[in-house]
Design an enzyme around this catalytic site. Structure first.
Site, PDB file in Angstrom:
ATOM      1  N   HIS A  70       0.829  -1.210   0.000  1.00 43.76           N
ATOM      2  CA  HIS A  70       0.000   0.000   0.000  1.00 43.76           C
ATOM      3  C   HIS A  70       0.863   1.259   0.000  1.00 43.76           C
ATOM      4  CE1 HIS A  70      -4.114   1.578   0.589  1.00 43.76           C
ATOM      5  NE2 HIS A  70      -3.505   2.615   1.129  1.00 43.76           N
ATOM      6  N   ASP A  72       0.137   5.519  -1.099  1.00 38.06           N
ATOM      7  CA  ASP A  72      -0.903   6.473  -1.503  1.00 38.06           C
ATOM      8  C   ASP A  72      -0.393   7.583  -2.411  1.00 38.06           C
ATOM      9  OD1 ASP A  72      -3.623   5.970  -0.250  1.00 38.06           O
ATOM     10  OD2 ASP A  72      -2.341   5.686   1.494  1.00 38.06           O
ATOM     11  N   GLU A 191      -8.870   1.491  -2.903  1.00 36.36           N
ATOM     12  CA  GLU A 191      -9.052   1.656  -1.465  1.00 36.36           C
ATOM     13  C   GLU A 191     -10.433   2.205  -1.156  1.00 36.36           C
ATOM     14  OE1 GLU A 191      -6.608   3.101   2.467  1.00 36.36           O
ATOM     15  OE2 GLU A 191      -6.229   4.145   0.594  1.00 36.36           O
ATOM     16  N   HIS A 218     -13.227   2.153   3.558  1.00 39.53           N
ATOM     17  CA  HIS A 218     -12.184   2.987   4.134  1.00 39.53           C
ATOM     18  C   HIS A 218     -12.624   3.253   5.576  1.00 39.53           C
ATOM     19  CE1 HIS A 218      -9.526   6.599   4.677  1.00 39.53           C
ATOM     20  NE2 HIS A 218      -8.684   5.675   4.234  1.00 39.53           N
ATOM     21  N   HIS A 262      -8.958  -1.499   7.368  1.00 43.06           N
ATOM     22  CA  HIS A 262      -9.988  -0.469   7.598  1.00 43.06           C
ATOM     23  C   HIS A 262     -11.341  -1.029   8.025  1.00 43.06           C
ATOM     24  CE1 HIS A 262      -8.029   3.335   6.475  1.00 43.06           C
ATOM     25  NE2 HIS A 262      -7.402   2.664   5.519  1.00 43.06           N
ATOM     26  N   HIS A 283      -2.557  -3.073   4.657  1.00 44.97           N
ATOM     27  CA  HIS A 283      -1.779  -2.127   5.470  1.00 44.97           C
ATOM     28  C   HIS A 283      -2.387  -2.043   6.875  1.00 44.97           C
ATOM     29  CE1 HIS A 283      -4.974   0.172   3.590  1.00 44.97           C
ATOM     30  NE2 HIS A 283      -4.685   1.292   4.235  1.00 44.97           N
ATOM     31  N   ASP A 356       2.138   1.999   3.826  1.00 45.80           N
ATOM     32  CA  ASP A 356       1.229   3.157   3.846  1.00 45.80           C
ATOM     33  C   ASP A 356       1.968   4.469   3.604  1.00 45.80           C
ATOM     34  OD1 ASP A 356      -1.298   4.245   3.888  1.00 45.80           O
ATOM     35  OD2 ASP A 356      -1.715   3.813   5.986  1.00 45.80           O
TER      36      ASP A 356
END
Length: 438
Positions: A70, A72, A191, A218, A262, A283, A356
């Site tokens: 993961h 972003d 995600e 999420h 999440h 993650h 992450d």
């Protein structure tokens, strides 16, 4: 695998171009180390062991594919550049291009230091990256589908702009072949389930454009699954609805990995029970070491082992360190503790890396960006991890899960797509003027 090509060339160039300086520096450093070691009574063997472990870690990552679950970075493109990939020089230091003073088009999340660029990726020895196509919870029941496809498009544009570095990977075999060609395999993770707009048709279209895992929620509920906040303060989690279970089954049929980072505790259990394929936590970290509900509790870890899935350890300090000052005190050793915990509790076959990066504001000391993966592997070498176990952590465990998901898909070749429609009674969010019908 062979280390010929760009990785080796970069290393060789560095060694040759600075050989004389390196010899002089070595003499100076050794002399200082002797003096300091005698002065403060620190055994030189410890310093030498650290240096040896770091060098060994770097060599290991040249020869074993490291897969991060993961990152972003695509969201940073959205926030700082309105998704304009060509406006950013990813082959240069992004910390200079994205500073705390850089205006953002979306202020729903705080500004964070730029943690990813190509020079630092190469320095970190990364072999494959799942880039997150993230859509804010604010887009739920509004324009989440559009934003999701925009984020996927950003990832495709990244690959096209930097073909010397990235190659899109759609399968486990692709990851290995891209790494063998001395490039970084780029994969797409979606995600949050609100990006499918409650339709299996949209889910299928995401798969067609390269998405290979979807995080079911999420940090917000959708109409068919709830997120980890349902577990706060003794809250009640509904888990997966009937339609949510259908989403899982269709992901199995497609060959899309089910990501449970999440989601709520009950959603985790429901998804593992429903899925015919191994699941992932792309993650997340360990609840027993840091009791944040984004982390995974022991009962779920045991179910994960039965499912033959994998948890990819998150580096965010709040998920690693319980201390109130976690922003300043979290260490690489504590991240290694989470990895060690999984290894001891359910086995080394079920743990991997999901940093992450570029999605969190605070990271452990010595793990501040994508150049620092070798520091973590050096810490594990110090703990007497074997090369075989490190190889499982780095990439083999995720590749095993990926191939198992592909096998389930292949066994369902003759099965027709699911065509179920969500029950309007399941709507728990304000759809009103945003949705005309199913």
């Amino acid at each position: 695998m062979s280390t010929s090509g760009s990785r080796q060339e970069l290393t060789t160039f560095s060694r040759k171009s600075g050989r004389d300086k390196l010899i002089l520096s070595f003499v100076v450093v050794v002399g200082l180390a002797l003096l300091i070691g005698l002065a403060v009574a620190i055994p030189l063997s410890k310093r030498d062991a650290h240096d040896t472990n770091l060098a060994a870690a770097k060599l290991f990552l040249e020869n074993h594919v490291l897969i991060d679950g993961h990152n972003d970075l695509p969201w940073q493109y959205r926030r700082y550049a309105s998704n304009k990939v060509n406006d950013i020089k990813l082959n240069e230091d992004t910390r200079i291009q994205w500073t705390p003073a850089t205006p953002m088009t979306d202020n729903s999340f705080q500004s964070i230091p730029a943690q990813t660029d190509i020079p630092r990726l190469l320095a970190g020895g990364l072999g494959a990256q799942f880039w997150a196509a993230f859509v804010s919870c604010a887009a739920t029941a509004k324009d989440a589908v559009r934003q999701g496809f925009d984020q996927v498009d950003v990832i495709h544009k990244m690959n096209k702009k930097y073909p010397e570095t990235f190659t899109l990977a759609l399968s486990a075999d692709d990851i290995e072949s891209v790494f063998a060609n001395n490039k970084i395999a780029s994969l797409i993770g979606l995600e949050s389930g609100h990006t499918i707009g409650n339709t299996l048709g949209v889910l299928r279209m995401y798969y067609k454009v390269g998405v290979r895992y979807m995080t079911l929620t999420h940090s917000c509920d959708n109409d068919w699954a709830d997120n980890y906040k349902a577990d706060l303060n003794g809250g009640v989690s509904k888990g997966l609805t009937d339609f949510g279970r259908m989403v899982v089954r269709e992901m199995n049929r497609l060959g899309m990995m089910i990501d449970l980072s999440h989601v709520s505790h009950q959603t985790m259990l429901d998804a593992i029970e429903t899925s015919e394929a191994p699941v992932i936590f792309s993650h997340s970290s360990v609840f027993s070491l840091c009791n944040h509900y984004r982390n995974v509790q022991d009962d779920v870890l045991l179910k994960l082992k039965e499912n033959n899935g994998v948890i990819m350890i998150n580096f965010y300090t709040a998920y690693i360190n319980n201390a109130t000052d976690h922003r300043n005190t979290t260490t690489v050793a504590q991240v290694a503790d989470h990895i060690d915990y999984v290894k001891t509790f359910i086995g080394v076959d079920y743990v991997a890396i999901g940093s992450d990066y570029d999605g969190v504001p605070y990271l452990p000391l010595e793990l501040e960006d994508v150049s620092t993966y070798p520091v973590l592997f050096a810490e594990l070498l110090r703990r007497s991890w074997s090369e075989d176990d490190l190889a499982k952590l780095a990439g083999e465990n995720l590749l095993r899960v990926f191939r198992a998901v592909e096998t389930v898909r292949d066994n369902k070749r003759s099965q027709a797509p699911y065509e179920d429609i969500i029950n309007p009674a399941d709507f728990v969010l304000p759809h009103f003027n945003c949705t005309t019908s199913f």
